[in-house]
Scaffold this motif. Structure first.
Motif, mmCIF file in Angstrom:
data_model
loop_
_atom_site.group_PDB
_atom_site.id
_atom_site.type_symbol
_atom_site.label_atom_id
_atom_site.label_comp_id
_atom_site.label_asym_id
_atom_site.label_seq_id
_atom_site.Cartn_x
_atom_site.Cartn_y
_atom_site.Cartn_z
ATOM 1 N N GLN A 84 48.011 27.893 42.671
ATOM 2 C CA GLN A 84 46.681 28.252 42.160
ATOM 3 C C GLN A 84 46.400 29.732 42.453
ATOM 4 N N TRP A 86 45.387 32.080 40.756
ATOM 5 C CA TRP A 86 44.206 32.725 40.171
ATOM 6 C C TRP A 86 43.076 32.885 41.189
ATOM 7 N N ASN A 87 43.154 32.144 42.296
ATOM 8 C CA ASN A 87 42.122 32.287 43.330
ATOM 9 C C ASN A 87 42.162 33.660 44.002
ATOM 10 N N LEU A 89 42.254 36.429 42.274
ATOM 11 C CA LEU A 89 41.551 37.369 41.402
ATOM 12 C C LEU A 89 40.124 37.587 41.891
ATOM 13 N N ARG A 93 36.565 39.181 37.605
ATOM 14 C CA ARG A 93 37.604 38.877 36.622
ATOM 15 C C ARG A 93 37.644 37.387 36.291
ATOM 16 N N ARG A 94 37.342 36.555 37.246
ATOM 17 C CA ARG A 94 37.399 35.109 37.015
ATOM 18 C C ARG A 94 36.265 34.620 36.120
ATOM 19 N N GLN A 95 35.356 35.526 35.749
ATOM 20 C CA GLN A 95 34.318 35.158 34.794
ATOM 21 C C GLN A 95 34.833 35.173 33.357
ATOM 22 N N LEU A 99 40.127 32.434 32.345
ATOM 23 C CA LEU A 99 40.379 32.358 33.784
ATOM 24 C C LEU A 99 39.381 31.421 34.459
ATOM 25 N N GLN A 100 38.202 31.339 33.875
ATOM 26 C CA GLN A 100 37.138 30.509 34.439
ATOM 27 C C GLN A 100 37.474 29.023 34.386
ATOM 28 N N ASP A 103 40.459 26.179 37.260
ATOM 29 C CA ASP A 103 40.269 25.149 38.297
ATOM 30 C C ASP A 103 40.117 23.766 37.655
ATOM 31 N N ILE A 124 47.110 37.191 36.397
ATOM 32 C CA ILE A 124 47.085 36.469 37.672
ATOM 33 C C ILE A 124 48.139 37.014 38.632
ATOM 34 N N GLN A 127 47.541 41.245 38.925
ATOM 35 C CA GLN A 127 46.191 41.685 39.264
ATOM 36 C C GLN A 127 45.716 42.817 38.353
#
Length: 206
Positions: A84, A86-87, A89, A93-95, A99-100, A103, A124, A127
């Motif tokens: 995982q 992407w955690n 980021l 960016r996770r917005q 990417l949102q 999870d 991811i 970066q």
């Protein structure tokens, strides 16, 4: 070292890359994020790894060959999902839509071996911001064993409600299929993407 299409490779030194055509944006891009993606065509041709280089624009894609000596780090799409990653980021960016949803996607995909590729996978791992508001989410699923068609149809149905366009490639030992094509054309032929080009196949696992 097992290297597969879609794997991301961090290049230790640009001297190990051979370009078909040296363009200004290629060097600039590699200086910002020294990562390349493994291409399917001619995998490990002449002991070199066929790779692709991403630029900042959609039309900036360049083919190259990488000497295995230049592999500093290799990250597969499956490793991205398993860890995982992407955690790592930033919250900002996770917005981004693709990417949102990761999870929630991880919960939906519990019974599958999967991973993000394309712009999402690249951002991811590196970066470096490559995902846009309008980006699609590209995924690969391990299809080395025969899949359950009903389970695959349920999966596609669930993913349709996530609010982003999701494209899935099914990776088999012989190449890759678009999952939707297999589900829609199970009684006819489907396109298998191989290192030597596309082939029409009647049974994806034979």
């Amino acid at each position: 070292m097992v290297i597969r299409p879609h794997d991301l490779i961090e290049v230790s030194n640009l001297k190990y890359l051979s370009f078909y055509e040296d363009k200004e944006w290629v060097t600039a891009s590699l200086r910002r994020a020294p990562f390349v993606v493994v291409r399917r065509a001619g995998l490990l041709a002449n002991s070199h790894i066929p790779v692709g280089i991403r630029g900042t624009e959609r039309n900036q894609r360049e083919s190259a060959l990488l000497d295995p000596e230049g592999v500093c780090q290799l990250v597969s799409p499956y490793a991205i999902a398993e860890r995982q990653m992407w955690n790592c980021l930033s919250a900002t960016r996770r917005q981004q839509p693709v990417l949102q949803v990761l999870d929630l996607l991880a919960e939906i995909m519990l019974d599958w071996r999967w991973g993000p590729v394309g712009s999402a996978g690249f951002e991811i791992v590196t970066q470096y911001p490559t995902v846009k508001e309008t980006s699609d989410l590209d995924l690969v699923i391990d299809g080395s064993e025969v899949i359950d068609y009903a389970a695959a149809e349920r999966l596609v149905h669930k993913l349709e409600h996530l609010g982003v366009r999701i494209d899935i490639q099914l990776e088999t030992r012989d190449g890759a299929y678009v999952l939707r094509e297999i589900l829609e054309r199970r009684a006819s032929t489907v396109v298998l993407r191989t290192s030597s080009g596309p082939k029409l196949v009647r049974n994806p696992w034979q």
